[in-house]
Design an enzyme around this catalytic site. Structure first.
Site, mmCIF file in Angstrom:
data_model
loop_
_atom_site.group_PDB
_atom_site.id
_atom_site.type_symbol
_atom_site.label_atom_id
_atom_site.label_comp_id
_atom_site.label_asym_id
_atom_site.label_seq_id
_atom_site.Cartn_x
_atom_site.Cartn_y
_atom_site.Cartn_z
ATOM 1 N N TYR A 399 0.830 -1.229 0.000
ATOM 2 C CA TYR A 399 0.000 0.000 0.000
ATOM 3 C C TYR A 399 0.858 1.269 0.000
ATOM 4 O O TYR A 399 2.068 1.194 -0.043
ATOM 5 C CB TYR A 399 -1.065 -0.016 1.090
ATOM 6 C CG TYR A 399 -0.637 -0.024 2.544
ATOM 7 C CD1 TYR A 399 0.656 0.260 2.945
ATOM 8 C CD2 TYR A 399 -1.583 -0.301 3.547
ATOM 9 C CE1 TYR A 399 1.008 0.264 4.270
ATOM 10 C CE2 TYR A 399 -1.239 -0.297 4.884
ATOM 11 C CZ TYR A 399 0.058 -0.004 5.235
ATOM 12 O OH TYR A 399 0.396 0.003 6.544
ATOM 13 N N GLU A 400 0.206 2.416 0.013
ATOM 14 C CA GLU A 400 0.866 3.729 -0.161
ATOM 15 C C GLU A 400 1.655 3.760 -1.475
ATOM 16 O O GLU A 400 2.716 4.367 -1.569
ATOM 17 C CB GLU A 400 1.824 4.041 1.011
ATOM 18 C CG GLU A 400 1.211 3.954 2.397
ATOM 19 C CD GLU A 400 0.509 5.222 2.849
ATOM 20 O OE1 GLU A 400 0.376 6.167 2.034
ATOM 21 O OE2 GLU A 400 0.055 5.246 4.001
ATOM 22 N N GLY A 401 1.130 3.088 -2.510
ATOM 23 C CA GLY A 401 1.840 2.929 -3.775
ATOM 24 C C GLY A 401 2.747 1.722 -3.643
ATOM 25 O O GLY A 401 3.576 1.657 -2.718
#
Ligand SMILES: Cc1cc2nc3c(=O)[nH]c(=O)nc-3n(C[C@H](O)[C@H](O)[C@H](O)COP(=O)(O)OP(=O)(O)OC[C@H]3O[C@@H](n4cnc5c(N)ncnc54)[C@H](O)[C@@H]3O)c2cc1C
Length: 594
Positions: A399-401
């Site tokens: 997550y978070e890219g």
């Protein structure tokens, strides 16, 4: 840090050397910052950890109650501006608190989703009326927030979202239709930042209350984070007043991506909390567990694992607090209440944010994996702590890219930010023998035998690494032209070299700063910085060889390869001995020793 220091600009680390006196290190935390951290740590120890089993059984009423307790201790209002019931604190304070909360990643996920991706879109993009309506209630935990960007068909490619927003004929509402996926706090949040396309094309953020018609799916069955709610959201003609458009119609990408930048750098500090925990559990176990008549901590191969965890803890902290300190200093030179300015400043540090995200999540993955190994069969058992840590850690690379996306962002953003730096001419200049090596110009003395002089070979190596990164990216850009973005394998290896450059320099600066102030742990820090530089040099050499080979195949100037090798050479120290010393310090302390 002194008030007189000029702020560092984002993305500049390849062309200037980090002076130790300018770099913020974890040891610089003020008493006030430590106090907030201590409050958070005590809250976790006394109120959250004793009841986590109920969180793992999805008692979301308890999660809400704990969030309310956190609010009573001011922990939900740290980054909310004072005008709306908050404390308006700096990023370092918020990250240090985040570090303490992260000792339970499930609850940390719930609280972080509320305070960061849930609340900050409103802080930075909301108008006064929206902020006044929601921020005070988010600060007290009366409302819980969530952030809904991802959809079944659009994850990394977030702008391909299909959720639609249609203006009603009376022009007073938007009707939202679509489905979101993987939403943290999805099962119980009250206020959602939801991204949808107006007229099928204008990507826009909306503030959506649950009562407007948001329906949550069941909690997903996940690999880890058992104690945090992750659900789909169904939006079936959800009626959102036009006053709840967040920011500008068609500018939702600014909300989405800027909030992720902030999340990435703060995730760095949280990941290091996991590394320290993995080490603390591992060293305790290794001192107690006996095989072949002695504690397994006495075996060289176990020592190597303990040392590797300590090194990662030290280097990751050095990187993330350096970035946080630089961003805070840049923000202090402007008006922190000016949302667009704050975001522009943070966007300038997007390369550093991606670097921190990739490096720290992979360091955490390494630490929990080796932690499981230290525990042997018990590492695989739910009766012991590493099994859950191993599962919980996995999400941080997704997550978070994802790390693939963040790896691509490092070189592509550098090219965009500083196109003049990555040209064929600059690449040649970076390789030229007479090309000057940047030095830190530190006012700290480098007396013979001092840690600064001990690290002078490493400093010189990092200066060459910067030239290497500039040379490789400039040469790749000249060789592939516009086609470079399709050469992900080349870009990823260049990203790795840039990441190692930032990591190594941060470690050196932290060790030098500790030495300069006579910190009793400075010689351990010096050992760690040298051992890390050794390892980084090996990885850089492999990545460089592969990039050069790919460029040669494309008919690049063959003399380029020869020039490059000069830049990668690093004799280094006796790494095996250094790891033993580091491990012995860990074993003696019985925990992470810094
Ligand atoms: C526990 C959990 C909590 C989450 N919380 C939230 C939340 O609160 N809000 C929210 O909006 N989302 C949330 N997410 C979603 C998360 O952000 C996405 O899963 C993530 O962005 C990846 O998207 P995806 O799953 O669709 O994978 P995909 O984008 O389909 O990616 C699959 C693989 O392909 C790779 N890939 C994709 N594009 C490229 C490319 N251009 N180049 C190279 N490789 C590529 C990826 O790196 C990955 O390895 C959460 C997810 C989980 C598991």
């Amino acid at each position: 840090m002194t008030q007189t220091q000029a702020p560092v600009r984002g993305g500049q680390f390849l062309t200037s050397a980090a002076r130790p006196d300018e770099v913020f290190i974890r040891e610089d935390l003020t008493d006030e910052q430590r106090l907030f951290g201590q409050t958070a740590a005590e809250f976790m120890q006394k109120e959250v950890l004793p009841v986590v089993q109920r969180l793992y059984e999805h008692d979301w009423t308890l999660t809400r109650r704990l969030l309310k307790r956190a609010a009573d201790l001011d922990l939900l209002r740290l980054e909310v501006p004072p005008a709306y019931g908050g404390l308006g604190l700096d990023l370092i304070s918020a990250s240090y608190v985040g570090e303490q909360i992260a000792i339970n990643p499930s609850f940390g996920g719930s609280l972080g989703a509320h305070t960061s991706i849930g609340t900050l879109p409103l802080v930075y993009f909301g108008n006064d009326e929206q902020k006044a309506r929601y921020l005070p209630r988010l600060s007290t935990g009366e409302l819980v927030a969530a952030y809904a960007l991802t959809e079944t068909q659009s994850g990394s490619d977030a702008l391909a979202a299909r959720t639609a927003a249609t203006l009603t004929p009376d022009g007073r509402h938007y009707l939202l239709n679509g489905q979101k996926m993987w939403i943290t706090n999805g099962g119980f949040a009250d206020l959602f930042t939801i991204f949808a396309k107006v007229d099928g094309e204008k990507f826009t953020a909306f503030l959506v209350e649950r009562g407007m018609g948001v329906v949550s799916g069941r909690d997903e069955t996940k690999l880890g984070l058992d104690g945090s709610s992750t659900t789909a959201l169904t939006l079936d003609n959800v009626k959102v007043p036009v006053e709840n458009v967040l920011g500008t119609i068609g500018q939702g990408h600014r909300v989405a991506f800027n909030i992720l930048n902030l999340g990435r750098v703060k995730l760095g500090a949280r990941n290091m909390s996991g590394v320290r925990m993995a080490l603390n559990h591992s060293v305790k176990y290794a001192r107690e567990r006996r095989q072949f008549g002695k504690a397994i901590a006495e075996f060289g191969l176990i020592k190597q694992k303990l040392a590797g965890m300590a090194i990662r803890g030290f280097v990751g902290d050095a990187m993330s607090y350096r970035t946080l300190g630089d961003v805070d200093r840049a923000l202090d030179s402007g008006d922190r209440a000016d949302g667009p300015l704050v975001l522009k400043t943070i966007e300038g540090f997007s390369v550093e944010c991606s670097i921190n995200k990739v490096w720290t999540s992979e360091a955490l993955a390494w630490a929990v994996d080796e932690g499981v190994q230290v525990f042997g069969g018990n590492g695989y058992s739910r009766e012991f702590p590493l099994e859950r840590m191993y599962r919980d850690a996995r999400i941080t690379r997704i997550y978070e890219g994802t790390n693939e996306i963040n790896r691509m962002l490092v070189p592509t953003r550098l090219l965009k930010q500083q196109p003049h730096l990555f040209t064929a001419e600059r690449a040649r200049a970076a390789l030229a023998a007479q090309s000057p090596v940047p030095s830190p110009q530190s006012p700290l003395s480098a007396k013979a035998g001092s840690p600064q002089s001990l690290l002078s070979a490493e400093r010189e190596y990092v200066a060459r690494l910067k030239r290497l990164a500039i040379a490789l990216l400039g040469h790749a850009s000249a060789t592939y032209g516009d086609g470079l973005k399709e050469e992900q394998e080349v870009l990823a290896r260049i990203a790795d070299i840039v990441i190692e450059t930032y990591a190594t320099e941060s470690a050196l600066a932290r060790a030098e700063k500790m030495a300069a102030r006579g910190d009793g742990r400075a010689s351990l820090a010096t050992d760690i910085a040298q051992a890390y530089t050794n390892e980084a040099a090996d990885r850089v050499a492999v990545a460089t060889r592969q990039v050069v080979a790919a460029l040669n195949t494309r008919g690049a100037d063959p003399s380029f390869g020869a020039g490059v090798w000069r830049l990668t050479a690093h004799a280094g120290v006796d790494g095996i001995a250094a790891l033993r010393r580091i491990a012995n310090a860990v074993i003696e302390a019985g925990k992470y020793p810094l």
